[in-house]
Design a protein around this motif. Structure first.
Motif, PDB file in Angstrom:
ATOM      1  N   ASN A  37      12.129  44.918  88.462  1.00  0.00           N
ATOM      2  CA  ASN A  37      13.155  44.264  87.651  1.00  0.00           C
ATOM      3  C   ASN A  37      12.958  44.586  86.171  1.00  0.00           C
ATOM      4  O   ASN A  37      11.956  45.182  85.769  1.00  0.00           O
ATOM      5  CB  ASN A  37      13.194  42.759  87.906  1.00  0.00           C
ATOM      6  CG  ASN A  37      11.898  42.069  87.534  1.00  0.00           C
ATOM      7  OD1 ASN A  37      10.996  42.688  86.974  1.00  0.00           O
ATOM      8  ND2 ASN A  37      11.802  40.798  87.834  1.00  0.00           N
ATOM      9  N   SER A  38      13.920  44.183  85.349  1.00  0.00           N
ATOM     10  CA  SER A  38      13.888  44.548  83.928  1.00  0.00           C
ATOM     11  C   SER A  38      12.712  43.908  83.183  1.00  0.00           C
ATOM     12  O   SER A  38      12.192  44.492  82.238  1.00  0.00           O
ATOM     13  CB  SER A  38      15.209  44.174  83.263  1.00  0.00           C
ATOM     14  OG  SER A  38      15.384  42.776  83.305  1.00  0.00           O
TER      15      SER A  38
ATOM     16  N   ASN B 158       7.785  44.658  80.043  1.00  0.00           N
ATOM     17  CA  ASN B 158       6.341  44.438  79.850  1.00  0.00           C
ATOM     18  C   ASN B 158       5.562  45.740  79.840  1.00  0.00           C
ATOM     19  O   ASN B 158       4.631  45.901  79.043  1.00  0.00           O
ATOM     20  CB  ASN B 158       5.790  43.488  80.915  1.00  0.00           C
ATOM     21  CG  ASN B 158       6.018  42.045  80.552  1.00  0.00           C
ATOM     22  OD1 ASN B 158       5.981  41.680  79.384  1.00  0.00           O
ATOM     23  ND2 ASN B 158       6.274  41.230  81.548  1.00  0.00           N
ATOM     24  N   ILE B 159       5.922  46.665  80.720  1.00  0.00           N
ATOM     25  CA  ILE B 159       5.245  47.973  80.751  1.00  0.00           C
ATOM     26  C   ILE B 159       5.503  48.716  79.441  1.00  0.00           C
ATOM     27  O   ILE B 159       4.572  49.263  78.827  1.00  0.00           O
ATOM     28  CB  ILE B 159       5.703  48.801  81.974  1.00  0.00           C
ATOM     29  CG1 ILE B 159       5.180  48.165  83.265  1.00  0.00           C
ATOM     30  CG2 ILE B 159       5.224  50.250  81.860  1.00  0.00           C
ATOM     31  CD1 ILE B 159       5.750  48.758  84.542  1.00  0.00           C
TER      32      ILE B 159
END
Length: 168
Positions: free
Chosen positions: A2-3, A8-9
């Motif tokens: 998900n977005s 976060n990445i």
């Protein structure tokens, strides 16, 4: 994926890169070292996976330690901040945290500022205590923590409010 995971990445990679390429090269008077990479831990979603936060925080610190040749102090300080983050949230936000209605990238309120300040002070104090590892240098540790906290807070607030996601 998900977005939120992708955000976060991206945040992890961008903050780590900025820390390594820009902020590690800033050292004013031997005391002022900004560490805005901890924004990854601070801005991690309130209702996000706690285990993922602990693991990614440790990995964030570990990668930074490899680039700084600092023997694990960033990993330890980042992991400690990630572990105590819910308690800092609860202290700063009270019931808003209980109901998971906290958003850090909104207007800077006293609650948000206290959360940021406590998180940065905790991280920096642990980082510098482990870096020096001598009680006889407590004045230098406190001075370095205080001055670096001020500069880290300024940079973190600038990053949060300059790169704020658009309101939908």
């Amino acid at each position: 994926m998900n977005s939120a995971v992708l955000v976060n990445i991206a945040r992890f990679i961008l903050l780590l890169a900025a820390q390594i390429l820009i902020f590690n090269n800033l050292d004013f008077l031997g005391y002022i070292n900004p560490y805005p990479y901890i924004l990854f831990i601070i801005l991690y979603p309130v209702n996000g996976n706690k285990t993922a936060l602990l693991l990614s925080s440790f990995f964030l610190g570990l990668v930074l330690d490899m680039f700084c040749n600092s023997g694990g102090v960033h990993a330890a300080a980042s992991l400690l901040l990630a572990y105590y983050r819910p308690y800092i949230f609860k202290f700063s936000f009270g019931l808003s945290y209980e109901y998971q209605t906290v958003k850090l990238n909104d207007v800077l309120t006293p609650e948000r500022f206290s959360f940021l300040a406590i998180a940065v002070v905790l991280h920096h104090f642990v980082l510098f205590i482990l870096e020096v590892f001598r009680v006889s240098f407590i004045f230098e540790i406190i001075l370095k923590t205080f001055v670096s906290t001020i500069f880290t807070l300024i940079i973190c607030i600038l990053i949060i409010y300059l790169i704020k996601p658009n309101k939908r």
